[in-house]
Write an enzyme that holds these catalytic residues in place. Structure first.
Site, PDB file in Angstrom:
ATOM      1  N   HIS A  27      58.034 -72.359  40.758  1.00 25.97           N
ATOM      2  CA  HIS A  27      57.399 -73.673  40.871  1.00 25.97           C
ATOM      3  C   HIS A  27      57.491 -74.166  42.311  1.00 25.97           C
ATOM      4  O   HIS A  27      58.538 -74.061  42.943  1.00 25.97           O
ATOM      5  CB  HIS A  27      58.074 -74.699  39.955  1.00 25.97           C
ATOM      6  CG  HIS A  27      57.689 -74.566  38.513  1.00 25.97           C
ATOM      7  ND1 HIS A  27      56.378 -74.551  38.102  1.00 25.97           N
ATOM      8  CD2 HIS A  27      58.449 -74.463  37.385  1.00 25.97           C
ATOM      9  CE1 HIS A  27      56.340 -74.429  36.779  1.00 25.97           C
ATOM     10  NE2 HIS A  27      57.568 -74.374  36.326  1.00 25.97           N
ATOM     11  N   TYR A  77      63.133 -80.242  32.295  1.00 27.72           N
ATOM     12  CA  TYR A  77      64.081 -79.558  31.419  1.00 27.72           C
ATOM     13  C   TYR A  77      65.363 -80.354  31.223  1.00 27.72           C
ATOM     14  O   TYR A  77      66.065 -80.179  30.235  1.00 27.72           O
ATOM     15  CB  TYR A  77      64.375 -78.149  31.962  1.00 27.72           C
ATOM     16  CG  TYR A  77      63.166 -77.267  31.928  1.00 27.72           C
ATOM     17  CD1 TYR A  77      62.627 -76.838  30.724  1.00 27.72           C
ATOM     18  CD2 TYR A  77      62.509 -76.899  33.096  1.00 27.72           C
ATOM     19  CE1 TYR A  77      61.485 -76.058  30.678  1.00 27.72           C
ATOM     20  CE2 TYR A  77      61.368 -76.117  33.068  1.00 27.72           C
ATOM     21  CZ  TYR A  77      60.867 -75.701  31.853  1.00 27.72           C
ATOM     22  OH  TYR A  77      59.725 -74.937  31.811  1.00 27.72           O
ATOM     23  N   LYS A 137      51.581 -67.238  41.188  1.00 25.42           N
ATOM     24  CA  LYS A 137      50.364 -67.978  41.512  1.00 25.42           C
ATOM     25  C   LYS A 137      50.114 -67.989  43.013  1.00 25.42           C
ATOM     26  O   LYS A 137      51.041 -68.126  43.800  1.00 25.42           O
ATOM     27  CB  LYS A 137      50.481 -69.419  41.004  1.00 25.42           C
ATOM     28  CG  LYS A 137      50.372 -69.558  39.495  1.00 25.42           C
ATOM     29  CD  LYS A 137      50.361 -71.016  39.092  1.00 25.42           C
ATOM     30  CE  LYS A 137      50.137 -71.181  37.595  1.00 25.42           C
ATOM     31  NZ  LYS A 137      50.104 -72.617  37.198  1.00 25.42           N
ATOM     32  N   ARG A 189      55.862 -65.886  33.933  1.00 30.97           N
ATOM     33  CA  ARG A 189      54.644 -66.253  33.224  1.00 30.97           C
ATOM     34  C   ARG A 189      54.112 -64.995  32.545  1.00 30.97           C
ATOM     35  O   ARG A 189      54.314 -63.879  33.024  1.00 30.97           O
ATOM     36  CB  ARG A 189      53.586 -66.803  34.186  1.00 30.97           C
ATOM     37  CG  ARG A 189      54.032 -68.050  34.942  1.00 30.97           C
ATOM     38  CD  ARG A 189      52.963 -68.485  35.934  1.00 30.97           C
ATOM     39  NE  ARG A 189      53.355 -69.692  36.666  1.00 30.97           N
ATOM     40  CZ  ARG A 189      54.018 -69.697  37.818  1.00 30.97           C
ATOM     41  NH1 ARG A 189      54.349 -68.550  38.403  1.00 30.97           N
ATOM     42  NH2 ARG A 189      54.337 -70.846  38.410  1.00 30.97           N
ATOM     43  N   HIS A 232      54.940 -68.759  26.571  1.00 27.27           N
ATOM     44  CA  HIS A 232      55.434 -69.840  27.419  1.00 27.27           C
ATOM     45  C   HIS A 232      56.675 -70.494  26.817  1.00 27.27           C
ATOM     46  O   HIS A 232      57.492 -71.068  27.551  1.00 27.27           O
ATOM     47  CB  HIS A 232      54.335 -70.882  27.631  1.00 27.27           C
ATOM     48  CG  HIS A 232      54.307 -71.438  29.019  1.00 27.27           C
ATOM     49  ND1 HIS A 232      54.020 -70.671  30.126  1.00 27.27           N
ATOM     50  CD2 HIS A 232      54.561 -72.684  29.503  1.00 27.27           C
ATOM     51  CE1 HIS A 232      54.082 -71.418  31.219  1.00 27.27           C
ATOM     52  NE2 HIS A 232      54.414 -72.639  30.871  1.00 27.27           N
ATOM     53  N   ARG A 247      59.599 -68.847  28.222  1.00 29.47           N
ATOM     54  CA  ARG A 247      59.804 -69.300  29.612  1.00 29.47           C
ATOM     55  C   ARG A 247      60.558 -70.634  29.608  1.00 29.47           C
ATOM     56  O   ARG A 247      61.479 -70.837  30.407  1.00 29.47           O
ATOM     57  CB  ARG A 247      58.436 -69.447  30.288  1.00 29.47           C
ATOM     58  CG  ARG A 247      58.459 -69.935  31.734  1.00 29.47           C
ATOM     59  CD  ARG A 247      57.057 -69.768  32.315  1.00 29.47           C
ATOM     60  NE  ARG A 247      56.790 -70.594  33.470  1.00 29.47           N
ATOM     61  CZ  ARG A 247      57.053 -70.252  34.733  1.00 29.47           C
ATOM     62  NH1 ARG A 247      57.639 -69.100  34.986  1.00 29.47           N
ATOM     63  NH2 ARG A 247      56.742 -71.056  35.738  1.00 29.47           N
TER      64      ARG A 247
END
Length: 301
Positions: free
Chosen positions: A271, A280, A173, A149, A245, A248
């Site tokens: 994730h 994806y 995160k 990120r 992004h 990414r």
């Protein structure tokens, strides 16, 4: 009392769950908007019932807010009332069984391998002087090689890059750490940038890999967003198609097309849910469909 409840909730989310700063800011904005709506109707967090929460969501819909925004606001309210109930500040949870509006399933924008190559080539020439050009190339090489990120990239500590590492330790995160491998071009770009960075007395003492002059001490996300837009324009790619992004997404899509395992991609992207990564596969399906429709001799209308 109402504002104090929000503060207590945010403190708990930061301490117990390790919520990221952006998540806390979003919770705070959502809850203040909900509180403002309640107060205009003579209500409060303490008196709001299920019908009030449902009416607020209807109000958000009437305001034209997207499904994603409405879904996020409901999550904020759910988490908030769960906290109040657990702490004994409310005897019930008025949001416990409410269903959200869902989110629009939009496929993420991505770039072809050729377009990424053009971006990387363009980054080598963007910047006043050799030092900035070396830095800009390193930024894009690392972003594409790792799928980080943008906040993780610009905030990388210098300690993570010392010793010619083959992998980088990234803090994502919620403070969760993960290892991401570096490709040979990314390692080469990193070594070149470290030499330039360490030779600059103004930047050598910074604790960040990419020092900045702002309050954070490192390059900001906004600065990097503007930079990558300029690099895209130099590469002949519409800037509207390119954000940090986007690279990414390109990282994940190109790995999947090359045969990488979804679980491995999930770990590298950081994730928590593999379902987030499965989108994806739909990107590849869409690309294959367009390939057939545009190039198959029998596909002409």
């Amino acid at each position: 009392m109402e504002e104090r409840w929000i503060s207590l909730f945010l403190d708990a989310q930061a301490a117990d769950v390790g919520a990221a700063r952006n998540t806390l800011l979003a919770y705070g904005r959502d809850l203040k908007d909900f509180l403002s709506w309640l107060e205009r109707r003579g209500g409060s967090f303490a008196t709001a019932d299920r019908a009030a929460v449902e009416d607020y969501l209807i109000f958000c819909d009437a305001q034209g807010l997207s499904k994603a925004t409405r879904a996020r606001r409901l999550v904020s309210i759910r988490q908030f009332y769960r906290f109040l109930h657990d702490e004994g500040l409310r005897e019930d949870n008025p949001a416990i069984r409410l269903k959200g509006p869902g989110t629009d399933k939009r496929l993420p924008g991505t770039l072809s391998i050729d377009e990424v190559d053009r971006l990387l080539d363009s980054a080598r020439d963007r910047g006043r002087g050799d030092t900035l050009q070396v830095r800009n190339r390193c930024l894009l090489e690392l972003l594409y090689a790792t799928g980080m990120r943008v906040s993780e990239l610009v905030g990388l500590p210098i300690a993570a890059a010392r010793g010619d590492p083959q992998m980088l330790l990234v803090r994502g995160k919620g403070g969760k750490e993960r290892l991401v491998p570096l490709s040979p071009p990314a390692r080469e770009a990193l070594i070149a940038w470290l030499e330039r960075r360490d030779a600059d007395e103004a930047e050598a003492d910074s604790k960040f890999l990419f020092p900045g002059r702002g309050a954070t001490g490192h390059l900001t996300r906004e600065y990097f967003f503007r930079l990558i837009q300029q690099i895209a324009a130099d590469a002949g790619i519409a800037p509207s198609r390119v954000t940090p992004h986007t690279l990414r997404h390109a990282f994940a899509t190109h790995l999947l097309a090359g045969g990488a395992d979804l679980r491995a991609i999930q770990l590298m992207l950081g994730h928590a849910d593999i379902g987030t990564v499965e989108i994806y596969t739909h990107v590849l399906d869409e690309q294959l469909k367009n390939l057939v429709l545009n190039h198959h001799p029998l596909a002409k209308d």
